[in-house]
Motif scaffolding. Structure first.
Motif, mmCIF file in Angstrom:
data_model
loop_
_atom_site.group_PDB
_atom_site.id
_atom_site.type_symbol
_atom_site.label_atom_id
_atom_site.label_comp_id
_atom_site.label_asym_id
_atom_site.label_seq_id
_atom_site.Cartn_x
_atom_site.Cartn_y
_atom_site.Cartn_z
ATOM 1 N N THR A 205 0.825 -1.213 0.000
ATOM 2 C CA THR A 205 0.000 0.000 0.000
ATOM 3 C C THR A 205 0.857 1.261 0.000
ATOM 4 O OG1 THR A 205 -0.193 0.196 2.425
ATOM 5 C CG2 THR A 205 -1.795 -1.217 1.295
ATOM 6 N N ALA A 206 2.118 1.158 0.457
ATOM 7 C CA ALA A 206 3.006 2.324 0.461
ATOM 8 C C ALA A 206 3.366 2.753 -0.955
ATOM 9 C CB ALA A 206 4.269 2.025 1.261
ATOM 10 N N PHE A 207 3.292 1.823 -1.922
ATOM 11 C CA PHE A 207 3.592 2.195 -3.300
ATOM 12 C C PHE A 207 2.632 3.270 -3.809
ATOM 13 C CE2 PHE A 207 5.590 -2.169 -3.830
ATOM 14 C CZ PHE A 207 6.869 -1.688 -4.077
ATOM 15 N N VAL A 208 1.380 3.221 -3.370
ATOM 16 C CA VAL A 208 0.378 4.138 -3.918
ATOM 17 C C VAL A 208 0.757 5.592 -3.628
ATOM 18 C CG1 VAL A 208 -2.048 4.785 -3.921
ATOM 19 C CG2 VAL A 208 -1.413 2.364 -3.788
ATOM 20 N N PRO A 209 0.945 6.007 -2.358
ATOM 21 C CA PRO A 209 1.378 7.383 -2.138
ATOM 22 C C PRO A 209 2.830 7.612 -2.551
ATOM 23 C CG PRO A 209 1.282 6.199 -0.059
ATOM 24 C CD PRO A 209 0.682 5.300 -1.085
ATOM 25 N N GLY A 210 3.676 6.583 -2.437
ATOM 26 C CA GLY A 210 5.082 6.755 -2.789
ATOM 27 C C GLY A 210 5.271 7.122 -4.250
ATOM 28 N N TRP A 211 4.562 6.439 -5.138
ATOM 29 C CA TRP A 211 4.685 6.743 -6.568
ATOM 30 C C TRP A 211 4.043 8.083 -6.907
ATOM 31 C CZ3 TRP A 211 4.728 2.313 -10.630
ATOM 32 C CH2 TRP A 211 5.646 1.338 -10.254
#
Length: 404
Positions: A205-211
């Motif tokens: 789920t961290a990929f979503v805000p990270g990207w």
């Protein structure tokens, strides 16, 4: 009249994943003699905390488990009679108290494992509906299982949602949909009480805000993922992957120095190893994948000679079945050559990436090629760039990109 003991309790025990009386006794914290008495012809009414624990483990209330409340006389069972069914009888529906056998969990997990392997070779638009449908089956099975069987189904359901979310995010570019799917995966991991699966889902789920460049939200989710991993206990490979995920988020948010430090920490973890095994479902990470993360971060940091060496080594180390990763590495090598002012070499790597994408589609790999083409805009009159455009916008490539 023959006596077979409390067959209701025995059937519920086995269906819930407790194949022996000892296994149920261990789960309840009672002696095996107590379970034998409960499965006898005249089972005594459970006392104390067991009154709540037994129904919770087996998914049925005490009377449905064959116990007679104190002060009540057991009701004689009616003698079954053969009758002619009425012509208007409807097809019977499944009873709400129907319980699947313990084997249902392993059967469900077998398909989950198959989907996980197929991810590396089957087109995402073909595999995704199957993964979503299998997750729907998992939700249905949760209502018909209990105890260990239910926990295993819940874990498999979490894996199914995790896979579906990976396809949505990395292959279909549907970040919002992936976020919702991963939330369901986290709920399933909670039902299974599987902390390591929860850590993996949270890190995804961290990929979503990270990207999207939202560093604060990405780091908050990584803190949660590491907290769950500590409950595991986690293997060195899982911990190194968490470093890699955080490094990618930091890189996309412009903090490349922090990202390189995280990658070095991940390399140290893999070099030292550890006593804990990596979960079977974690098939998306290895030392070679960490090298790929490192090469991309070095590229974005402007460390071009180091990036080229790292990416070439990672490309040489790829094993069979890592075709998706091959297109990403070739794309990053193309970007490295473009940044070094070598358009012809950049185009050669980009064309090799397109060759791979025709065999095994991967949206992230195509993104890399498109980034390279944008970087080559100052050289777009050169023949090698025009040849790349012919490949990039050829009929097969264009239709393939739009149809997936």
């Amino acid at each position: 009249m023959s006596h077979t003991g409390n067959h209701r309790l025995r059937a519920a025990r086995i269906a819930a994943g407790y194949p022996s009386q000892q296994a149920l006794a261990d789960a309840l914290g009672v002696g095996v003699r107590q379970v034998r008495r409960w499965e006898s012809d005249a089972p005594p009414w459970p006392q104390g905390d067991v009154q709540q624990a037994l129904p919770r483990l087996l998914g049925s209330n005490l009377t449905e488990l064959g116990f007679t409340p104190p002060g009540s006389a057991p009701q004689p069972r009616p003698t079954p009679r053969l009758t002619t069914p009425p012509t208007t009888a409807a097809v019977p529906t499944q009873a709400t108290r129907h319980r699947q056998p313990a084997s249902a969990a392993e059967d469900y997990l077998a398909v989950v494992r198959a989907h996980r392997r197929l991810y590396w070779s089957v087109a995402p638009t073909i595999l995704h509906p199957a993964a979503v449908a299998h997750a729907a089956l998992g939700h249905a099975l949760l209502t018909e299982t209990a105890g260990r069987t239910r926990a295993l189904v819940a874990a498999g359901l979490g894996e199914s949602h995790l896979l579906a979310g990976r396809i949505e995010f990395f292959d279909l570019h549907e970040a919002d949909r992936a976020a919702a799917t991963w939330l369901r995966a986290l709920q399933a991991a909670g039902e299974a009480d599987d902390a390591l699966l929860g850590a993996a889902v949270l890190a995804h789920t961290a990929f979503v805000p990270g990207w999207a460049g939202d560093r604060e939200a990405a780091m908050e989710r990584m803190v949660a993922a590491r907290t769950y991993a500590r409950r595991g206990p986690a293997s060195a490979q899982l911990l190194a992957w968490l470093d890699a995920v955080e490094a990618e988020c930091e890189t996309r948010c412009g903090h490349v120095r922090t990202a390189l430090n995280l990658i070095r920490h991940g390399e140290d973890l893999l070099a030292r190893g550890g006593e804990h095994e990596t979960p079977e479902w974690m098939d998306w990470f290895s030392a070679g994948r960490l090298a790929a993360f490192k090469g991309n971060t070095q590229l974005r940091a402007g460390h071009l000679p180091q990036a080229r060496d790292t990416l070439l080594a990672a490309l040489d180390a790829l094993e069979t079945g890592e075709e998706k990763q091959r297109s990403v590495l070739l794309g990053d090598l193309a970007a490295t050559e473009a940044a070094r002012g070598r358009p012809e070499a950049a185009c050669q790597y980009a064309v090799r990436a397109l060759d791979q994408l025709e065999l095994t589609w991967y949206a992230v790999g195509m993104d890399r090629v498109r980034e390279v083409r944008r970087a080559l805009t100052p050289h777009q009159q050169e023949e090698c760039v025009r040849d790349l455009d012919d490949r990039l916008y050829g009929w097969s490539t264009t239709v393939s990109a739009l149809s997936r």
